[in-house]
Design a protein around this motif. Structure first.
Motif, PDB file in Angstrom:
ATOM      1  N   UNK A  10       0.862  -1.181   0.000  1.00  0.00           N
ATOM      2  CA  UNK A  10       0.000   0.000   0.000  1.00  0.00           C
ATOM      3  C   UNK A  10       0.899   1.231   0.000  1.00  0.00           C
ATOM      4  N   UNK A  11       0.710   2.093  -0.998  1.00  0.00           N
ATOM      5  CA  UNK A  11       1.448   3.356  -1.118  1.00  0.00           C
ATOM      6  C   UNK A  11       0.455   4.491  -1.237  1.00  0.00           C
ATOM      7  N   UNK A  36       2.317  -1.922   4.450  1.00  0.00           N
ATOM      8  CA  UNK A  36       1.947  -0.506   4.396  1.00  0.00           C
ATOM      9  C   UNK A  36       3.249   0.288   4.407  1.00  0.00           C
ATOM     10  N   UNK A  37       3.521   0.944   3.308  1.00  0.00           N
ATOM     11  CA  UNK A  37       4.794   1.643   3.136  1.00  0.00           C
ATOM     12  C   UNK A  37       4.844   2.924   3.982  1.00  0.00           C
ATOM     13  N   UNK A  38       6.056   3.405   4.194  1.00  0.00           N
ATOM     14  CA  UNK A  38       6.281   4.569   5.060  1.00  0.00           C
ATOM     15  C   UNK A  38       5.559   5.830   4.600  1.00  0.00           C
ATOM     16  N   UNK A  54      -9.868  -0.754   6.257  1.00  0.00           N
ATOM     17  CA  UNK A  54     -10.425  -0.553   4.917  1.00  0.00           C
ATOM     18  C   UNK A  54      -9.483  -1.055   3.834  1.00  0.00           C
ATOM     19  N   UNK A  55      -8.185  -0.824   4.002  1.00  0.00           N
ATOM     20  CA  UNK A  55      -7.204  -1.297   3.013  1.00  0.00           C
ATOM     21  C   UNK A  55      -7.194  -2.820   2.960  1.00  0.00           C
ATOM     22  N   UNK A  56      -7.275  -3.452   4.115  1.00  0.00           N
ATOM     23  CA  UNK A  56      -7.278  -4.915   4.176  1.00  0.00           C
ATOM     24  C   UNK A  56      -8.524  -5.479   3.500  1.00  0.00           C
TER      25      UNK A  56
END
Length: 147
Positions: free
Chosen positions: A74-75, A132-134, A105-107
């Motif tokens: 996720x970016x 989940x990226x920084x 929600x992303x999941x």
């Protein structure tokens, strides 16, 4: 007219009750519909303003020959890391921007309960396969400088 009289988060084990009454009150017809805590959470999520969301892209899954082949990344949409040639194979994924408010929600977006055959309340079991990226900061999330 429908009133939401009881979405009670203080009793998470008890179903919430929605009561529908006529606007005039005449006839006092009542219809009770039980909604689970999960459904109540989803309703509350929808009620939050979209300004409390961020635009992200979800890349994946990784290629089958990799150890983490079910992992998604996720970016934040527009992240400069996405320009890396490593992500060229995810051109279609990069083109789809999602407005999301949380890891939950992303999941649910990456691992659709209907597609993967699980109860949505078990989303944390799937969240571990999201990288989940920084660049991603969920609304309301507080990070310390060391993270």
């Amino acid at each position: 007219m429908t009133k939401s009289d009881n979405l009670n988060p203080s009793q998470p084990d008890q179903p919430s009750v929605l009561i529908s009454q006529s606007s005039s009150g005449a006839g006092s017809h009542q219809l009770q519909q039980r909604t689970t805590t999960e459904e109540a959470d989803a309703i509350a999520d929808l009620a939050q303003p979209m300004s409390k969301s961020i635009e992200v892209v979800i890349l994946g899954p990784n290629l089958p020959d990799q150890d983490n082949h079910w992992e998604f990344h996720v970016h934040v949409a527009g992240c400069t890391t996405l320009d890396d040639p490593l992500y060229d194979r995810h051109a279609e994924d990069k083109a789809v921007v999602h407005r999301l408010r949380s890891l939950r929600e992303a999941t649910l977006e990456a691992f659709s309960p209907s597609e993967f055959g699980y109860d949505p309340s078990n989303w944390p079991d799937f969240a571990e396969d999201l990288k989940v990226c920084d660049c991603v900061r969920w609304p309301g999330e507080v990070r310390h400088d060391s993270e």
